[in-house]
Design an enzyme around this catalytic site. Structure first.
Site, PDB file in Angstrom:
ATOM      1  N   ASP A  47      44.850  44.740   8.239  1.00 50.45           N
ATOM      2  CA  ASP A  47      45.517  44.671   6.932  1.00 50.45           C
ATOM      3  C   ASP A  47      46.977  45.080   7.087  1.00 50.45           C
ATOM      4  OD1 ASP A  47      45.079  44.658   3.827  1.00 50.45           O
ATOM      5  OD2 ASP A  47      46.265  46.447   4.257  1.00 50.45           O
ATOM      6  N   TYR A  52      55.132  46.749   4.618  1.00 46.25           N
ATOM      7  CA  TYR A  52      54.865  47.750   5.661  1.00 46.25           C
ATOM      8  C   TYR A  52      55.863  47.670   6.815  1.00 46.25           C
ATOM      9  CZ  TYR A  52      50.272  48.127   3.352  1.00 46.25           C
ATOM     10  OH  TYR A  52      49.258  48.285   2.441  1.00 46.25           O
ATOM     11  N   LYS A  77      50.591  40.725   2.465  1.00 44.96           N
ATOM     12  CA  LYS A  77      50.763  40.840   1.005  1.00 44.96           C
ATOM     13  C   LYS A  77      52.192  40.542   0.582  1.00 44.96           C
ATOM     14  CE  LYS A  77      47.561  44.745   1.282  1.00 44.96           C
ATOM     15  NZ  LYS A  77      48.022  45.482   2.473  1.00 44.96           N
ATOM     16  N   HIS A 108      50.804  42.020  -3.859  1.00 41.82           N
ATOM     17  CA  HIS A 108      50.622  43.439  -3.520  1.00 41.82           C
ATOM     18  C   HIS A 108      50.333  44.312  -4.744  1.00 41.82           C
ATOM     19  CE1 HIS A 108      51.811  46.368  -0.100  1.00 41.82           C
ATOM     20  NE2 HIS A 108      50.918  46.930  -0.869  1.00 41.82           N
TER      21      HIS A 108
END
Ligand SMILES: NC(=O)c1ccc[n+]([C@@H]2O[C@H](COP(=O)([O-])OP(=O)(O)OC[C@H]3O[C@@H](n4cnc5c(N)ncnc54)[C@H](OP(=O)(O)O)[C@@H]3O)[C@@H](O)[C@H]2O)c1
Length: 261
Positions: A47, A52, A77, A108
């Protein structure tokens, strides 16, 4: 995907492993090393997210793991502030990940302007139809927000990724997802748990495992996808080693009760 781990079906003949590996705050070399260690430990589901800042490291670890691309389920996302730039965002994700498709692309969190919700969802559906993502879904959406998408497009999100743990267990919310054909994916299983809780420590002791492993197995037995994150090799391995014991129906009920519903 040829797997001996439990999976849940998504629309379009996609199978999503119930155990995945979380990568928030796992960046740079630590992120790359963690994903490589996770793939080595047996995770087949990673994931990540544009936000990120580690898609490149994730992609490199997948490529260098020696696994076939089709044997690893990859989620990324869309940050909702990219409204109107969805296509360029997924293309950037795919470039960074070094692949021509992800298995799951999520919004997200709900766009700050509710009027953007449906146009963004239509962009995700278009990306899926073009093969850039095998399945599409959302994250941090309420049931009412999911219903809006379904009413407008007659397409349910394949997945809703939300905070979940025994202490957040909400039977009704789980049922609402099931009724709509939306797979519930939980995040922050440890951060949202008290791993020293006596119910968890008692059950862990009975099986010779850790409370963290009990929390993960509880998700899996409810068919809720769980994506623990760690950058610590022993924890990465232990968090994947949750298929060697089974919780009884009574233990499941005792853990459910931690959520107070
Ligand atoms: N959609 C969203 O808005 C959203 C929000 C949050 C998270 N997520 C996703 O969900 C994933 C998991 O959530 P999370 O990272 O917030 O939290 P988490 O997985 O619940 O917890 C991670 C923390 O627990 C520690 N840990 C790992 N294994 C452990 C074990 N066996 N025993 C005790 N502690 C352990 C980790 O430490 P070390 O790393 O130091 O080992 C880290 O500090 C994220 O990585 C991300 O992929 C999504």
């Amino acid at each position: 995907m040829d797997l001996d781990q439990p999976t849940v079906p998504l629309p379009g003949e996609v199978r999503m492993p119930l155990l995945g590996f979380g990568t928030w705050q796992a960046t740079g070399k630590a992120g790359y090393d963690a994903v490589l260690a996770a793939l080595d430990a047996g995770y087949r589901h990673i994931d990540t997210a544009t936000m990120y800042g580690n898609e490149e490291e994730v992609g490199r670890a997948v490529q260098e793991s020696g696994l076939r691309r089709e044997d690893v389920f990859l989620t990324t996302k869309l940050p909702p502030e990219r409204v109107g730039r969805e296509r360029e965002t997924i293309e950037a994700s795919l470039r960074a990940l070094g692949t021509d498709h992800v298995d799951l692309w999520l919004v997200h969190w709900p766009p700050s302007n509710p009027a953007d919700s449906i146009p963004v969802w239509r962009e995700l559906l278009a990306a899926r139809d073009e093969g850039l993502a095998r399945a599409v879904g959302v994250s941090n959406y309420s049931t009412a927000q999911i219903d809006e998408l379904i009413q407008a497009t007659e397409e349910n999100p394949a997945v809703n990724q939300i905070p979940w743990s025994p202490f957040l267990y909400d039977r009704q919310r789980h049922i609402e997802h099931r009724d709509r054909g939306v797979v519930l994916e939980g995040y922050s299983p440890f951060k949202r748990s008290d791993l020293s809780d006596p119910v968890l420590t008692r059950i862990a002791g009975a099986h010779g495992v850790s409370p963290a492993q009990v929390v993960l197995r509880w998700h899996i037995d409810h068919e809720i996808v769980v994506i623990p994150k760690s950058v610590t090799p022993e924890r990465i391995r232990a968090n994947a080693d949750v298929f060697q014991f089974a919780l009884t129906a009574e233990e499941m009920r005792d853990i459910d009760a931690l959520g107070g519903t």
